[in-house]
Design an enzyme around this catalytic site. Structure first.
Site, PDB file in Angstrom:
ATOM      1  N   ASP A   1      -3.378  -0.637  -0.582  1.00 53.81           N
ATOM      2  CA  ASP A   1      -2.750   0.347  -1.451  1.00 53.81           C
ATOM      3  C   ASP A   1      -3.795   0.778  -2.486  1.00 53.81           C
ATOM      4  O   ASP A   1      -4.123   0.033  -3.405  1.00 53.81           O
ATOM      5  CB  ASP A   1      -1.525  -0.288  -2.127  1.00 53.81           C
TER       6      ASP A   1
ATOM      7  N   HIS B   1       2.870  -3.233  -6.491  1.00 53.85           N
ATOM      8  CA  HIS B   1       3.828  -2.216  -6.930  1.00 53.85           C
ATOM      9  C   HIS B   1       5.038  -2.332  -6.004  1.00 53.85           C
ATOM     10  O   HIS B   1       4.891  -2.657  -4.822  1.00 53.85           O
ATOM     11  CB  HIS B   1       3.155  -0.853  -6.771  1.00 53.85           C
TER      12      HIS B   1
ATOM     13  N   GLN C   1      -4.028   2.993  -7.247  1.00 51.44           N
ATOM     14  CA  GLN C   1      -4.584   2.760  -8.582  1.00 51.44           C
ATOM     15  C   GLN C   1      -6.114   2.685  -8.554  1.00 51.44           C
ATOM     16  O   GLN C   1      -6.757   2.829  -9.587  1.00 51.44           O
ATOM     17  CB  GLN C   1      -4.005   1.448  -9.124  1.00 51.44           C
TER      18      GLN C   1
ATOM     19  N   CYS D   1       6.930  -0.971 -12.413  1.00 52.51           N
ATOM     20  CA  CYS D   1       7.257  -1.100 -10.983  1.00 52.51           C
ATOM     21  C   CYS D   1       6.587  -2.320 -10.374  1.00 52.51           C
ATOM     22  O   CYS D   1       6.196  -2.305  -9.204  1.00 52.51           O
ATOM     23  CB  CYS D   1       6.875   0.146 -10.183  1.00 52.51           C
TER      24      CYS D   1
ATOM     25  N   LYS E   1      -2.666  10.715  -9.220  1.00 50.15           N
ATOM     26  CA  LYS E   1      -3.346   9.768 -10.111  1.00 50.15           C
ATOM     27  C   LYS E   1      -4.837  10.072 -10.190  1.00 50.15           C
ATOM     28  O   LYS E   1      -5.567   9.413 -10.914  1.00 50.15           O
ATOM     29  CB  LYS E   1      -3.099   8.342  -9.635  1.00 50.15           C
TER      30      LYS E   1
END
Ligand code: PLP
Length: 408
Positions: free
Chosen positions: A202, A125, A205, A366, A228
């Site tokens: 990260d 991202h 997600q 993104c 999220k």
């Protein structure tokens, strides 16, 4: 009716937004990778905070401030327990993933020198690319990129070849938001540690689908956003190992992050406050904890199994539609379905689906380097959550076929 441990009817009743209509049709919400919907249980927690004990934290001796502080710190402990951090103060509450990455990237400016190397993956991202590019500009460190394969996986041999004694940091997403690929972070971390590099994962997600154990995986930094995973926007977290966080300078100066301020010298507060300057999103932090409680109540194993069933079903059905090209076919995926239809711009497809009440995302998500890799302007992305159903997927397929016949 429970399927794979999820009682769809019961779960859906928790989400008031799922009963609204869009363009005269019941909403089908398939943009979960951009943001998830919020259950009533979490909305109630936010309303309760503003209705009963809205006050600034850590400062006041008064009752409301104590109640707010307690609730905020309990939320931090819930987050700590969920990710199995060794200490509550290793959880820094931020405004989200982007803020969390910027804390680390900006802090490393003080620790890097020219000739140092940073390794990023080709499927990140933008928020896990741009802060590091800015860091490289400041320090003269070099950014190396782990290439990806047609299937949408990382080329692990190429990754191993990039590592050397100059590698200081590796940053990679646990799950790609544009493709759904689950990356082998355990292997990535082991190899990075072997050359003395630290790893930032990260988890924006991944966290809605996979419960990451930061100690078992030996993760150095883990970042995610609450919005999220059924929580509110504007709050997220940075997990970092205590010694690594202690070695980083503060990101912002202000209230709450100091031990002592004089005009001659200011000393900084201990973790986590050193990185939490100013009044935080108090209601958001408390609701972040409530969102994790809500999801844990349902159970992450049930969530993952059910969502995978939706993914497999939708993938098989979509493959039957003529002209469809699916991007991201890694063996291990979360429920993200990125695709295009030959000769049709993704934006046009998305607009027609919207007219039929179906929310998908279109564009580069993104993650422009992924789109460049496939040489496409963007994709249509349908991303599923545990509150979606096969019936909704059927509706999308009907709508998609109608859209294709209109556009071709
Ligand atoms: C959403 C997302 C981000 C950015 O999260 P924000 O909440 O916008 O800060 C970063 N990385 C991945 C993989 C994401 O899915």
């Amino acid at each position: 009716m429970t399927y794979k441990g999820i009682d769809s009817k019961k779960v859906r009743a928790d989400f008031p937004i799922l009963s609204r209509e869009v363009n005269g049709q019941p909403l089908v919400y398939f943009d979960n990778a951009a943001t998830s919907q919020t259950p009533q249980q979490v909305i109630d927690i936010i309303v309760d905070y503003y209705s009963r004990y809205n006050a600034n934290i850590h400062r006041g001796v008064h009752r409301l401030s104590q109640e707010a502080t307690d609730a905020y710190e309990i939320a931090r402990q819930t987050i700590q327990t969920h990710f199995n951090a060794a200490k509550a103060h290793e959880i820094i509450l931020t405004s989200g993933t982007t803020h969390a990455i910027n804390i680390v990237a900006s802090g490393y400016a003080a620790l890097l020198k020219e000739g140092d190397e940073l390794v990023v993956s080709a499927m990140e991202h933008h928020s896990n690319i741009v802060p590091w590019q800015m860091l490289c500009e400041k320090t003269g460190a070099q950014l190396k990129v782990i290439p990806m394969t047609q299937l949408g996986t990382l080329d692990m041999d190429a990754y191993y070849a990039l590592l050397n004694k100059n590698t200081k940091l590796v940053f990679v997403n646990h799950v790609s938001n544009a493709l759904g690929t689950v990356n082998p972070i355990e292997e990535i971390i082991t190899k990075a540690h072997a050359v003395g590099a630290k790893v930032l994962v990260d988890g924006a997600q991944a966290a809605p689908h996979i419960k990451a154990d930061v100690q078992a995986l030996d993760i150095d930094f883990y970042v995610t956003s609450a919005h999220k995973l059924c929580g509110p926007t504007g709050v997220g977290m940075l997990y970092g190992k205590q010694d690594l966080l202690n070695a980083l300078p503060p990101y912002q100066g202000g209230g709450e992050m100091i031990a002592e301020v004089t005009f001659a010298k200011t000393t900084y507060a201990d973790l986590p406050h050193k990185f939490e300057a100013g009044t935080p999103n108090i209601a958001g932090g408390i609701a972040f904890g409530a969102a994790l409680d809500y999801m844990n109540e349902i159970g992450f194993e049930a969530i993952a199994a059910f969502e995978n069933e939706l993914l497999v079903y939708a993938t098989n059905e979509l493959e039957q539609v003529e002209g469809v090209q699916i991007y991201g076919q890694a063996p291990e995926k979360t429920a993200v379905l990125s695709f295009n239809v030959k000769g049709i711009h993704p934006y046009d497809l998305g607009s027609i689906l919207d007219q039929m009440g179906i929310a998908v995302r279109t564009g580069h998500h993104c993650a422009q380097p992924i789109m460049d890799f496939y040489q496409i302007p963007g994709t249509v992305r349908a991303s599923f959550s545990f509150y979606n159903t096969k019936e909704e997927i059927d509706r999308m397929l009907v709508a998609l076929k109608r859209a294709i016949s209109m556009l071709q």
